[in-house]
Design an enzyme around this catalytic site. Structure first.
Site, PDB file in Angstrom:
ATOM      1  N   TYR A 193       0.885  -1.162   0.000  1.00 56.70           N
ATOM      2  CA  TYR A 193       0.000   0.000   0.000  1.00 56.70           C
ATOM      3  C   TYR A 193       0.920   1.208   0.000  1.00 56.70           C
ATOM      4  CZ  TYR A 193      -3.464  -3.284   1.923  1.00 56.70           C
ATOM      5  OH  TYR A 193      -4.299  -4.347   2.144  1.00 56.70           O
ATOM      6  N   CYS A 239       1.772   3.214   3.697  1.00 55.88           N
ATOM      7  CA  CYS A 239       2.142   2.210   4.701  1.00 55.88           C
ATOM      8  C   CYS A 239       3.563   2.455   5.177  1.00 55.88           C
ATOM      9  CB  CYS A 239       2.017   0.817   4.107  1.00 55.88           C
ATOM     10  SG  CYS A 239       2.790  -0.476   5.097  1.00 55.88           S
ATOM     11  N   PHE A 259       5.575   0.593   6.896  1.00 57.82           N
ATOM     12  CA  PHE A 259       6.439  -0.568   6.787  1.00 57.82           C
ATOM     13  C   PHE A 259       6.866  -0.806   5.343  1.00 57.82           C
ATOM     14  CE2 PHE A 259       3.907  -0.863  10.592  1.00 57.82           C
ATOM     15  CZ  PHE A 259       4.881  -1.086  11.549  1.00 57.82           C
ATOM     16  N   CYS A 260       5.993  -0.482   4.407  1.00 59.39           N
ATOM     17  CA  CYS A 260       6.384  -0.520   2.995  1.00 59.39           C
ATOM     18  C   CYS A 260       7.418   0.562   2.706  1.00 59.39           C
ATOM     19  CB  CYS A 260       5.161  -0.320   2.111  1.00 59.39           C
ATOM     20  SG  CYS A 260       3.898  -1.599   2.276  1.00 59.39           S
TER      21      CYS A 260
END
Length: 351
Positions: free
Chosen positions: A81, A84, A86-87
């Protein structure tokens, strides 16, 4: 609205997990019945399981093709996404190391792009270093790929086996998976000495990578949704840059902003934040700056280490928002942050 609230709460109980290079699939239309809850659920998932908001850096990303590395045939596809944190961490790591990769933007409502996976969170990294392999969890992805780049003794598949998923149960009784050893690089003694000349260097890096996941990321949502105006500005960006259909976007923008404004107050209480959550953000950021110190460009010395990349990946999600501007004015983070921007941009240009 009650159903929508329940959807948000359900997502927020899950553990947390720049422009897309390539997007696949069409945005899904909202369901007629129960559509509100589903749309809010999708928007929350796009925020990384409700752990925090990730806004892409205001600098546009160039295309990355999944080409072969000079030393091998590592091909990477990142399912994400855009919104995000963490992305964002994974992208910062891949970009800094000059690793070519394709990106697939996942529709946060239908998630058809990851229907092949029983693991339903992002980021997911598909890696092919001779045989296809799926890597889950941002910290596992980073540790496994970094280990592979340093050590060629083991195949990537063997390296990933060193990070086993462990089933645990949350306080709410929900079964979730955690990953053992996820902050460790799996190196032999000689490799470890080369990367970490002294033990303290490794311990410090692991400590601050974990701090970014366990503490820093939880300060994002309460700060970007601090007021109704800030919440609306955040969702305006999410809808513009995320993969939403027209009706989905309209619903998520206005209803989502209202819902997250109130939920951010619960997050503030859950994480024992101060009345003015900006103060917690400022304290955390200055704590990081103090840890880096005055005599190092980065925690990694002359070049960023994995802790630098993790902290940068989380913080840059606020770019373009009031919380980010306030952080730059009221903390000492700016010199380090600008150095991080410069070194990652240089690495991208060099590819």
């Amino acid at each position: 609205m009650a159903a929508a609230g329940r959807a948000w709460r359900a997502v927020l109980l899950l553990p947390p997990w720049r422009a897309p290079r390539r997007a696949f699939g069409a945005a899904a239309a909202p369901a007629a019945a129960g559509g509100g809850a589903r749309l809010l659920l999708g928007a929350a998932l796009a925020l990384g399981g409700g752990a925090g908001l990730c806004l892409a850096a205001r600098h546009g990303l160039r295309e990355h093709s999944a080409a072969e590395l000079p030393a091998g045939s590592l091909q990477l596809t990142l399912y994400q996404y855009k919104t995000c944190p963490f992305c964002s961490k994974v992208r910062a790591f891949l970009d800094y190391h000059g690793l070519p990769y394709e990106i697939v933007e996942v529709n946060p409502i239908m998630r058809k792009e990851i229907k092949f996976s029983s693991y339903r969170k992002v980021p997911i990294l598909l890696a092919n270093a001779g045989s296809p392999l799926q890597l889950n969890d941002s910290s596992v992805i980073i540790s496994a790929i970094k280990t592979y780049l340093i050590s060629k003794r083991n195949s990537l598949e063997e390296i990933v086996s060193f990070y086993p998923p462990l089933k645990t149960v949350t306080e709410q009784g929900k079964e979730v998976f955690e990953y053992g050893n996820k902050y460790w690089l799996m190196l032999d003694e000689k490799e470890t000495k080369r990367v970490y000349p002294v033990k303290e260097v490794r311990v410090e890096e692991m400590k601050w990578r974990k701090w970014a996941d366990d503490w820093l990321v939880h300060l994002i949502s309460p700060n970007v949704y601090r007021t109704p105006r800030e919440a609306l500005a955040s969702f305006d960006y999410i809808v513009r840059e995320g993969k939403f259909g027209t009706l989905e976007g309209l619903f998520a923008k206005y209803i989502g902003a209202v819902a997250m404004f109130f939920i951010s107050k619960r997050l503030k209480k859950r994480h024992h934040l101060q009345d003015d959550v900006r103060e917690d953000l400022y304290e955390a950021v200055n704590e990081w700056v103090k840890a880096v110190g005055k005599h190092r460009l980065f925690m990694g010395g002359n070049q960023p280490n994995l802790a630098d990349l993790a902290v940068y990946g989380v913080l840059r999600v606020m770019e373009g928002l009031e919380a980010f501007d306030d952080m730059m004015v009221h903390t000492k983070i700016q010199p380090w942050y600008q150095r991080m921007e410069e070194v990652i941009q240089k690495a991208e240009v060099a590819v």
